[in-house]
Design an enzyme around this catalytic site. Structure first.
Site, PDB file in Angstrom:
ATOM      1  N   HIS A 178      -4.694   6.161  -1.181  1.00 38.71           N
ATOM      2  CA  HIS A 178      -5.377   6.010   0.104  1.00 38.71           C
ATOM      3  C   HIS A 178      -4.428   6.279   1.276  1.00 38.71           C
ATOM      4  O   HIS A 178      -4.869   6.459   2.395  1.00 38.71           O
ATOM      5  CB  HIS A 178      -5.934   4.587   0.202  1.00 38.71           C
ATOM      6  CG  HIS A 178      -7.361   4.515   0.662  1.00 38.71           C
ATOM      7  ND1 HIS A 178      -8.210   5.596   0.740  1.00 38.71           N
ATOM      8  CD2 HIS A 178      -8.097   3.451   1.087  1.00 38.71           C
ATOM      9  CE1 HIS A 178      -9.398   5.201   1.177  1.00 38.71           C
ATOM     10  NE2 HIS A 178      -9.347   3.912   1.406  1.00 38.71           N
ATOM     11  N   TYR A 233       0.806  -1.221   0.000  1.00 36.22           N
ATOM     12  CA  TYR A 233       0.000   0.000   0.000  1.00 36.22           C
ATOM     13  C   TYR A 233       0.840   1.273   0.000  1.00 36.22           C
ATOM     14  O   TYR A 233       0.303   2.375  -0.028  1.00 36.22           O
ATOM     15  CB  TYR A 233      -0.941   0.017   1.211  1.00 36.22           C
ATOM     16  CG  TYR A 233      -1.968  -1.085   1.164  1.00 36.22           C
ATOM     17  CD1 TYR A 233      -3.031  -1.031   0.262  1.00 36.22           C
ATOM     18  CD2 TYR A 233      -1.873  -2.191   1.992  1.00 36.22           C
ATOM     19  CE1 TYR A 233      -3.976  -2.036   0.200  1.00 36.22           C
ATOM     20  CE2 TYR A 233      -2.814  -3.212   1.940  1.00 36.22           C
ATOM     21  CZ  TYR A 233      -3.857  -3.132   1.041  1.00 36.22           C
ATOM     22  OH  TYR A 233      -4.787  -4.123   0.982  1.00 36.22           O
ATOM     23  N   ASP A 255      -7.062  11.131   2.793  1.00 34.49           N
ATOM     24  CA  ASP A 255      -7.180  11.343   1.341  1.00 34.49           C
ATOM     25  C   ASP A 255      -8.617  11.700   0.990  1.00 34.49           C
ATOM     26  O   ASP A 255      -9.551  11.280   1.672  1.00 34.49           O
ATOM     27  CB  ASP A 255      -6.754  10.081   0.576  1.00 34.49           C
ATOM     28  CG  ASP A 255      -7.605   8.864   0.923  1.00 34.49           C
ATOM     29  OD1 ASP A 255      -8.418   8.457   0.083  1.00 34.49           O
ATOM     30  OD2 ASP A 255      -7.472   8.321   2.045  1.00 34.49           O
ATOM     31  N   ASN A 257     -10.570   0.639   7.163  1.00 33.96           N
ATOM     32  CA  ASN A 257     -11.974   0.524   7.561  1.00 33.96           C
ATOM     33  C   ASN A 257     -12.176   0.357   9.063  1.00 33.96           C
ATOM     34  O   ASN A 257     -13.311   0.399   9.540  1.00 33.96           O
ATOM     35  CB  ASN A 257     -12.632  -0.647   6.824  1.00 33.96           C
ATOM     36  CG  ASN A 257     -12.651  -0.408   5.323  1.00 33.96           C
ATOM     37  OD1 ASN A 257     -12.245   0.646   4.851  1.00 33.96           O
ATOM     38  ND2 ASN A 257     -13.109  -1.381   4.579  1.00 33.96           N
ATOM     39  N   ASN A 301     -14.443   5.340   4.139  1.00 34.62           N
ATOM     40  CA  ASN A 301     -14.641   4.295   5.148  1.00 34.62           C
ATOM     41  C   ASN A 301     -13.843   4.529   6.427  1.00 34.62           C
ATOM     42  O   ASN A 301     -14.304   4.207   7.514  1.00 34.62           O
ATOM     43  CB  ASN A 301     -14.297   2.923   4.567  1.00 34.62           C
ATOM     44  CG  ASN A 301     -15.290   2.503   3.501  1.00 34.62           C
ATOM     45  OD1 ASN A 301     -16.423   2.952   3.491  1.00 34.62           O
ATOM     46  ND2 ASN A 301     -14.858   1.657   2.590  1.00 34.62           N
TER      47      ASN A 301
END
Length: 188
Positions: A21, A16, A92, A67, A113
């Site tokens: 994100h 990631y 973001d 989340n 989320n």
């Protein structure tokens, strides 16, 4: 000594890194680097501590995945006894053009989320610094977009944004929400 919790949202793991994100992680990493501090693996996230003109800052990058970000935020607010008015979440935002920054004192989660989970656990009355990641994706492509890596030219565009984000965090801590919004929102 007043304490502040500065949270950068993102997802843990090398896969990631440099994804849209993880813009929140990127700004906190830059803050830590500029402050010569390092993150330590602690409960619910990576935490770095520093002080700024007599105020204690806890920088938090949740390890809970996006989340479930609220778990980390709620835990660290409680552990350090920090009121929500001294919480700033860096996140973001698809609704802002790439490189734009907007500070808000509260509001909806905008379909995000991570913010949604924080809101479920502590309410919506906390400051958030929204980092524009643009929305140049086809219909239905939102998840691929936010989890996609920034292109080289996008990273160049983000460099001054990240620096400005660090300055906005410092201003939030030293001058407060309203002055920081007035000074930075709509600029750059």
């Amino acid at each position: 000594m007043e304490k502040y919790l500065i949270v950068g949202l993102g997802n843990p793991g090398n896969e990631y890194e440099d994804t849209r994100h993880n813009a929140g992680f990127m700004i906190l990493d830059a803050f830590a680097k500029a402050s010569n501090i390092v993150f330590e693996d602690k409960r619910y996230g990576w935490v770095a501590e520093t002080s700024l003109k007599g105020r204690k800052l806890f920088l938090l990058k949740p390890s809970t995945f996006m989340n479930l970000s609220g778990n980390a935020v709620r835990y660290w607010l409680g552990k350090e006894n920090i009121p929500t008015e001294r919480l700033l979440v860096v996140v973001d935002d698809l609704a802002l053009p790439l490189g734009a920054l907007r500070l808000k004192g509260s509001g909806s989660n905008g379909g995000h989320n991570g913010l949604g989970h924080i809101q479920q656990l502590i309410g919506s009355q906390y400051a958030r610094l929204r980092v524009g990641i643009g929305n140049d994706f086809p219909r239905g492509g939102q998840i691929d977009w936010v989890l996609g890596k920034f292109a080289e030219d996008e990273l160049k565009t983000l460099e001054p944004t990240i620096e400005r984000g660090v300055e906005m965090i410092k201003s939030f801590v030293l001058a407060g929400l309203t002055i920081t919004m007035n000074q930075f929102n709509g600029k750059g």
